[in-house]
Write a protein that holds these residues in place. Structure first.
Motif, PDB file in Angstrom:
ATOM      1  N   MET A  55      36.963 -16.777 -41.891  1.00 48.00           N
ATOM      2  CA  MET A  55      36.213 -16.643 -43.140  1.00 48.00           C
ATOM      3  C   MET A  55      34.854 -15.990 -42.884  1.00 48.00           C
ATOM      4  N   ARG A  56      34.178 -16.404 -41.813  1.00 52.21           N
ATOM      5  CA  ARG A  56      32.880 -15.793 -41.487  1.00 52.21           C
ATOM      6  C   ARG A  56      33.044 -14.305 -41.192  1.00 52.21           C
ATOM      7  N   LYS A  57      34.117 -13.941 -40.484  1.00 55.44           N
ATOM      8  CA  LYS A  57      34.355 -12.525 -40.179  1.00 55.44           C
ATOM      9  C   LYS A  57      34.645 -11.740 -41.455  1.00 55.44           C
ATOM     10  N   ILE A  58      35.444 -12.323 -42.346  1.00 55.14           N
ATOM     11  CA  ILE A  58      35.754 -11.656 -43.610  1.00 55.14           C
ATOM     12  C   ILE A  58      34.467 -11.436 -44.404  1.00 55.14           C
ATOM     13  N   GLN A  59      33.589 -12.443 -44.418  1.00 54.11           N
ATOM     14  CA  GLN A  59      32.323 -12.317 -45.136  1.00 54.11           C
ATOM     15  C   GLN A  59      31.444 -11.218 -44.541  1.00 54.11           C
ATOM     16  N   SER A  60      31.539 -11.008 -43.228  1.00 52.59           N
ATOM     17  CA  SER A  60      30.676 -10.017 -42.578  1.00 52.59           C
ATOM     18  C   SER A  60      31.219  -8.593 -42.710  1.00 52.59           C
ATOM     19  N   MET A  61      32.464  -8.450 -43.158  1.00 50.20           N
ATOM     20  CA  MET A  61      33.079  -7.133 -43.302  1.00 50.20           C
ATOM     21  C   MET A  61      33.215  -6.807 -44.782  1.00 50.20           C
ATOM     22  N   THR A  62      32.771  -5.627 -45.136  1.00 52.18           N
ATOM     23  CA  THR A  62      32.813  -5.222 -46.543  1.00 52.18           C
ATOM     24  C   THR A  62      34.172  -4.623 -46.900  1.00 52.18           C
ATOM     25  N   SER A  63      34.398  -4.456 -48.201  1.00 49.29           N
ATOM     26  CA  SER A  63      35.627  -3.795 -48.640  1.00 49.29           C
ATOM     27  C   SER A  63      35.652  -2.358 -48.128  1.00 49.29           C
ATOM     28  N   MET A  64      34.483  -1.746 -47.954  1.00 49.35           N
ATOM     29  CA  MET A  64      34.418  -0.383 -47.408  1.00 49.35           C
ATOM     30  C   MET A  64      34.937  -0.367 -45.961  1.00 49.35           C
ATOM     31  N   PHE A  65      34.590  -1.385 -45.200  1.00 47.35           N
ATOM     32  CA  PHE A  65      35.075  -1.463 -43.824  1.00 47.35           C
ATOM     33  C   PHE A  65      36.610  -1.515 -43.819  1.00 47.35           C
ATOM     34  N   PHE A  66      37.189  -2.390 -44.649  1.00 48.72           N
ATOM     35  CA  PHE A  66      38.646  -2.496 -44.699  1.00 48.72           C
ATOM     36  C   PHE A  66      39.282  -1.188 -45.182  1.00 48.72           C
ATOM     37  N   HIS A  67      38.633  -0.533 -46.133  1.00 49.99           N
ATOM     38  CA  HIS A  67      39.102   0.779 -46.587  1.00 49.99           C
ATOM     39  C   HIS A  67      39.111   1.763 -45.406  1.00 49.99           C
ATOM     40  N   ASN A  68      38.042   1.766 -44.635  1.00 47.46           N
ATOM     41  CA  ASN A  68      37.951   2.673 -43.484  1.00 47.46           C
ATOM     42  C   ASN A  68      39.008   2.362 -42.424  1.00 47.46           C
ATOM     43  N   VAL A  69      39.263   1.087 -42.198  1.00 48.98           N
ATOM     44  CA  VAL A  69      40.302   0.707 -41.229  1.00 48.98           C
ATOM     45  C   VAL A  69      41.659   1.225 -41.693  1.00 48.98           C
ATOM     46  N   MET A  70      41.961   1.025 -42.969  1.00 52.04           N
ATOM     47  CA  MET A  70      43.239   1.493 -43.505  1.00 52.04           C
ATOM     48  C   MET A  70      43.324   3.018 -43.464  1.00 52.04           C
ATOM     49  N   GLN A  71      42.219   3.676 -43.708  1.00 52.61           N
ATOM     50  CA  GLN A  71      42.172   5.141 -43.648  1.00 52.61           C
ATOM     51  C   GLN A  71      42.482   5.622 -42.223  1.00 52.61           C
ATOM     52  N   GLN A  72      41.902   4.967 -41.225  1.00 51.14           N
ATOM     53  CA  GLN A  72      42.167   5.346 -39.835  1.00 51.14           C
ATOM     54  C   GLN A  72      43.631   5.079 -39.485  1.00 51.14           C
ATOM     55  N   TYR A  73      44.131   3.940 -39.943  1.00 49.33           N
ATOM     56  CA  TYR A  73      45.524   3.586 -39.661  1.00 49.33           C
ATOM     57  C   TYR A  73      46.474   4.599 -40.290  1.00 49.33           C
ATOM     58  N   ALA A  74      46.168   5.016 -41.516  1.00 44.91           N
ATOM     59  CA  ALA A  74      47.028   5.981 -42.216  1.00 44.91           C
ATOM     60  C   ALA A  74      47.026   7.344 -41.523  1.00 44.91           C
ATOM     61  N   SER A  75      45.904   7.694 -40.906  1.00 43.30           N
ATOM     62  CA  SER A  75      45.811   9.007 -40.256  1.00 43.30           C
ATOM     63  C   SER A  75      46.323   8.991 -38.818  1.00 43.30           C
ATOM     64  N   ASP A  76      46.495   7.793 -38.231  1.00 44.22           N
ATOM     65  CA  ASP A  76      46.956   7.690 -36.849  1.00 44.22           C
ATOM     66  C   ASP A  76      47.790   6.422 -36.706  1.00 44.22           C
TER      67      ASP A  76
END
Length: 194
Positions: A98-119
């Motif tokens: 929960m603390r990690k989720i709070q420290s990561m923004t929706s933009m961070f998760f968007h960026n992770v998914m973007q990287q995953y989709a490209s590689d």
């Protein structure tokens, strides 16, 4: 174990500063809007240093995200291997998540998914297998303490955790509610619906 030279220690410190700066930017902006100049300035290093250490923006971003997740796995392992009883281990893991989720923004998760989709090799199969092994070690701890029904197979327990994890990642679910009700959800998971 050999002692690290001053050069190696300075290099590691610079790399940590670079990855911290990159992580901060990944929480704030879309990857396409993050520049190497901006990362260098934020980290207090030259752009040449970035390319010497990481070769490319993609390599830097992938390394930053993967190292961030590796630190999470390290903490999971530390908690699972601790002397804490199963239920306290699970509660500590849930609170840490929960603390990690709070420290990561929706933009961070968007960026992770973007990287995953490209590689598609961005998250390798080994990472998921390592996570599954840690989860099973935690459940074995619970079985040993008599907290988990021995009739539940490892496969069933992993399936349940995968469903739970995928649900947590869903963008359809409000993460504020997940945080607000996190303790109750953890207790329901541990105690069933009794």
């Amino acid at each position: 174990m050999t002692k690290k030279s001053g050069f190696d220690l300075r290099r590691e410190k610079k790399m940590k500063n670079i990855e911290d700066a990159t992580l901060e930017l990944l929480n704030e902006k879309d990857i396409s809007n993050i520049t190497m100049d901006e990362i260098a300035k934020s980290a207090g290093v030259s752009k040449v240093t970035l390319f010497n250490y990481y070769n490319s923006k993609d390599k830097l971003i992938n390394t930053t995200i993967q190292n961030s997740f590796a630190s999470i796995i390290d903490e999971y392992e530390r908690l699972i291997e601790s002397e804490l009883p199963f239920e306290q281990t699970y509660i500590e893991l849930s609170q840490y998540k929960m603390r990690k989720i709070q420290s990561m923004t929706s933009m961070f998760f968007h960026n992770v998914m973007q990287q995953y989709a490209s590689d598609e090799t961005f998250f390798d199969k080994d990472a998921q297998e390592m996570s599954d092994r840690l989860i099973l070690r935690m459940f074995r701890k619970g079985r040993k303490e008599g907290k988990i029904n021995p009739a539940y197979s490892d496969e069933v327990l992993l399936t349940l955790m995968h469903i739970y994890t995928e649900g947590m990642k869903s963008q359809a679910y409000n993460s504020d509610n997940l945080i607000k009700y996190g303790d109750q959800i953890t207790q329901m998971f541990l105690n069933g619906l009794r």
